[in-house]
Design a protein around this motif. Sequence first.
Motif, PDB file in Angstrom:
ATOM      1  N   THR A 199       0.842  -1.198   0.000  1.00 56.28           N
ATOM      2  CA  THR A 199       0.000   0.000   0.000  1.00 56.28           C
ATOM      3  C   THR A 199       0.874   1.242   0.000  1.00 56.28           C
ATOM      4  N   VAL A 200       0.517   2.204  -0.854  1.00 52.96           N
ATOM      5  CA  VAL A 200       1.236   3.473  -0.926  1.00 52.96           C
ATOM      6  C   VAL A 200       0.291   4.599  -0.523  1.00 52.96           C
ATOM      7  N   LEU A 201       0.808   5.559   0.230  1.00 56.10           N
ATOM      8  CA  LEU A 201       0.031   6.729   0.624  1.00 56.10           C
ATOM      9  C   LEU A 201       0.216   7.831  -0.413  1.00 56.10           C
ATOM     10  N   VAL A 202      -0.881   8.283  -1.000  1.00 59.80           N
ATOM     11  CA  VAL A 202      -0.854   9.384  -1.960  1.00 59.80           C
ATOM     12  C   VAL A 202      -1.549  10.582  -1.320  1.00 59.80           C
ATOM     13  N   CYS A 203      -0.796  11.647  -1.075  1.00 61.51           N
ATOM     14  CA  CYS A 203      -1.336  12.852  -0.438  1.00 61.51           C
ATOM     15  C   CYS A 203      -2.009  13.733  -1.487  1.00 61.51           C
ATOM     16  N   SER A 204      -3.051  14.426  -1.091  1.00 68.23           N
ATOM     17  CA  SER A 204      -3.691  15.354  -2.029  1.00 68.23           C
ATOM     18  C   SER A 204      -2.700  16.438  -2.430  1.00 68.23           C
ATOM     19  N   ASN A 205      -2.854  16.899  -3.674  1.00 65.38           N
ATOM     20  CA  ASN A 205      -1.888  17.808  -4.276  1.00 65.38           C
ATOM     21  C   ASN A 205      -1.843  19.141  -3.533  1.00 65.38           C
ATOM     22  N   VAL A 206      -0.625  19.598  -3.270  1.00 63.75           N
ATOM     23  CA  VAL A 206      -0.418  20.852  -2.556  1.00 63.75           C
ATOM     24  C   VAL A 206       0.107  21.949  -3.481  1.00 63.75           C
ATOM     25  N   SER A 207       0.967  21.578  -4.441  1.00 64.20           N
ATOM     26  CA  SER A 207       1.685  22.624  -5.170  1.00 64.20           C
ATOM     27  C   SER A 207       1.485  22.635  -6.687  1.00 64.20           C
ATOM     28  N   THR A 208       1.117  21.511  -7.304  1.00 67.34           N
ATOM     29  CA  THR A 208       1.086  21.485  -8.769  1.00 67.34           C
ATOM     30  C   THR A 208      -0.313  21.336  -9.357  1.00 67.34           C
ATOM     31  N   ALA A 209      -1.329  21.249  -8.495  1.00 62.86           N
ATOM     32  CA  ALA A 209      -2.697  21.061  -9.011  1.00 62.86           C
ATOM     33  C   ALA A 209      -3.189  22.339  -9.696  1.00 62.86           C
ATOM     34  N   THR A 210      -3.811  22.165 -10.863  1.00 64.13           N
ATOM     35  CA  THR A 210      -4.398  23.293 -11.593  1.00 64.13           C
ATOM     36  C   THR A 210      -5.866  23.043 -11.926  1.00 64.13           C
ATOM     37  N   GLU A 211      -6.354  21.830 -11.716  1.00 64.64           N
ATOM     38  CA  GLU A 211      -7.727  21.465 -12.052  1.00 64.64           C
ATOM     39  C   GLU A 211      -8.528  21.189 -10.779  1.00 64.64           C
ATOM     40  N   ASP A 212      -9.411  22.119 -10.414  1.00 67.29           N
ATOM     41  CA  ASP A 212     -10.247  21.939  -9.231  1.00 67.29           C
ATOM     42  C   ASP A 212     -11.517  21.190  -9.641  1.00 67.29           C
ATOM     43  N   SER A 213     -11.319  19.905  -9.967  1.00 64.48           N
ATOM     44  CA  SER A 213     -12.419  19.099 -10.494  1.00 64.48           C
ATOM     45  C   SER A 213     -12.338  17.694  -9.924  1.00 64.48           C
ATOM     46  N   ASP A 214     -13.409  17.255  -9.254  1.00 64.98           N
ATOM     47  CA  ASP A 214     -13.440  15.895  -8.727  1.00 64.98           C
ATOM     48  C   ASP A 214     -13.356  14.869  -9.850  1.00 64.98           C
ATOM     49  N   GLU A 215     -13.983  15.180 -10.976  1.00 65.47           N
ATOM     50  CA  GLU A 215     -13.984  14.236 -12.092  1.00 65.47           C
ATOM     51  C   GLU A 215     -12.576  14.064 -12.658  1.00 65.47           C
ATOM     52  N   VAL A 216     -11.847  15.177 -12.826  1.00 65.29           N
ATOM     53  CA  VAL A 216     -10.478  15.094 -13.345  1.00 65.29           C
ATOM     54  C   VAL A 216      -9.592  14.328 -12.368  1.00 65.29           C
ATOM     55  N   SER A 217      -9.678  14.669 -11.076  1.00 62.42           N
ATOM     56  CA  SER A 217      -8.847  13.983 -10.081  1.00 62.42           C
ATOM     57  C   SER A 217      -9.183  12.500 -10.025  1.00 62.42           C
ATOM     58  N   ALA A 218     -10.475  12.158 -10.124  1.00 66.90           N
ATOM     59  CA  ALA A 218     -10.882  10.758 -10.073  1.00 66.90           C
ATOM     60  C   ALA A 218     -10.348   9.991 -11.284  1.00 66.90           C
ATOM     61  N   ALA A 219     -10.412  10.611 -12.464  1.00 64.26           N
ATOM     62  CA  ALA A 219      -9.919   9.953 -13.670  1.00 64.26           C
ATOM     63  C   ALA A 219      -8.421   9.698 -13.564  1.00 64.26           C
TER      64      ALA A 219
END
Length: 632
Positions: free
Chosen positions: A95-115
């Motif tokens: 299992t790997v822990l993936v933290c929510s994006n802090v610095s490089t996210a540009t798309e505030d979209s649940d659909e984009v993040s989910a895809a």
Amino acid sequence: MHTSIATVCLSGSLEEKMEAAAEAGFAGVEIFEPDLVASELTPEEVRARAERLGLALDLYQPFRDFEGVSEELLEDNLRRAEARFRIMARLGIGTVLVCSNVSTATEDSDEVSAAQLRRLGELASAHGVRVAFEALAWGRFVDDYRRAWRIVELADHPAVGTCLDSFHILSRGHDPAGIEDIPAEKIFFVQLADAPALSLDVLSWSRHHRLFPGEGDFDLVTFLGHVVRSGYAGPISLEVFNDIFRQTASGATAAQAHRTLVALADRTAREQAGAEALPTVPAAGHPVGVDFVEVRAENTTDVEEVLDQLGLSFRGQHRSKPVRLWSAGGARIILNEQHARGERPHVAGMGLLYPDVDAAEARVSTLGVPRVTRRIQAGEHRLPAFVSPQGVELFLAAGESDATGRPGWIDEFEHGVPQDEGAEAGEAGVYAVDHLNLMSPWETYDETVHFCTGVLGLQKGTSTEVASLHGLVRSRVLRTPDGAVRVPLNVLPAAGDQHTEHVALACDDVLAVARRAQRRGMRPLPVPRNYYDDLEARFGLTDTFLRSLRAHQVMYDRDADGEFLHFYTRRVGGVFFELVQRLGDYDGYGAADAPIRLAAQARLDAEPSQLSGSARPPRRRGRSVPRQLPEW
């Protein structure tokens, strides 16, 4: 319960951290990537070492700044992820822990993040890895665990789940009740951390001030109750970023961490409906009184003189050891000169009375508190003894709710005033230990607070700060609900080098005690006249009463519930005494008088002739604590 700890919680090399975790009793560890990168061990060697230690490698973390990015950056992120998955395969971590994006996210979209998480899940499943997506409290777009779960739900991939971290949830004030709405099979990992209540940006709060369970102000009992009721049955892990823990010995910190986690599980199982499956430890309730206070020094003659002036009686010399007993009513002071070469008088131990001493001993022992041994001879009483994090030794004794009852060990003291004389109170009405004011090194303060609450059964009061000439003194009162045991715990400011603690004795008439003590030659701690002028302005006391207070250096406080009169002796080495009288339902400690007392002691410090006892007390620093009790 599968207990785990992140290697970032501990100091030392990766090998030392793993060994400390195994020794403390953890079932697994999270591998913090920087620890692996800095290690000389290959992933295969780390895996083999974990197997030898009996440790599971539960999680690899962290993988940062993945979701909500452009397509070009996504491809690079997938490349980075695949490289990590290959390392995880070598480690045997699934299992790997993936933290929510802090610095490089540009798309505030649940659909984009989910895809994008779905694509990560496809890559992860090809390597036999699961992805635990966690909402960081300072994430650019995703900073709420409920939104992280919505994204995981939209991703709809068996290799993509969520990680729940108590700090990220509780620091933002989010309601953890929603945890029960998440299917248990989609909760891939749970991390716990406590923290003090601070007005601070969450990133700084998280990186420097997390604490182990029960040491801070978060309601982790309710949080863990929601986790258990969700049906989650995976690892319960500690992830605590704290500057102190990364500087102190890894073995002691790991033992502290495991103790707090076990105590949290025990409390949750007892208090939260539906959490009964969590492991418990023996219940002992809270202590019902103070049995005695021990003062140790190479020479305790000066302390005996003070006790005599205060109205306590010499009860005898121990039949086989250089230990003497002084008492008045339920106030018992043991003076110990054994194994104390070079030490000036200092508080070394305290006896606590429990209704069921066997249960109390079982609880303290099960929670992994270091036990200390005491050599006893035939016919002498056995008192289970443990050492607290800040170094004071704790003795557990059997006692009923009446703390003034006569303990059996008193018979070991001979050639003093017969034990039945003056049994109710001293000559001037001294009848009990009101409280024991202890000092703690800054690095063990929070651990000592948890020890008193989670192990001994005391309640935690609010934290306060008192001004001294050397800075602020942090203080917190730990006590039983009825006040039978009270332990104000303080941290001296870094600039102050005087390590002193004091014993507060309760009496019926503090002015009578003061008069009698002064007739016997006592010089109490001097209180400036300005203090009494201020009392007159604050409380409107009569001239006669004020003159009496001033003549005997007695201090005064009042609140809506009652009144408080008290005075202090001068220091004898590293200890002094306070005599207190509570009127009505006054339940405090004269906090407004503390700066006056500290200033008066500082003035006396400049006059070496005023201090008795030239030898220094042992300075409690870090986690170096005595393991051998004085033999009395």
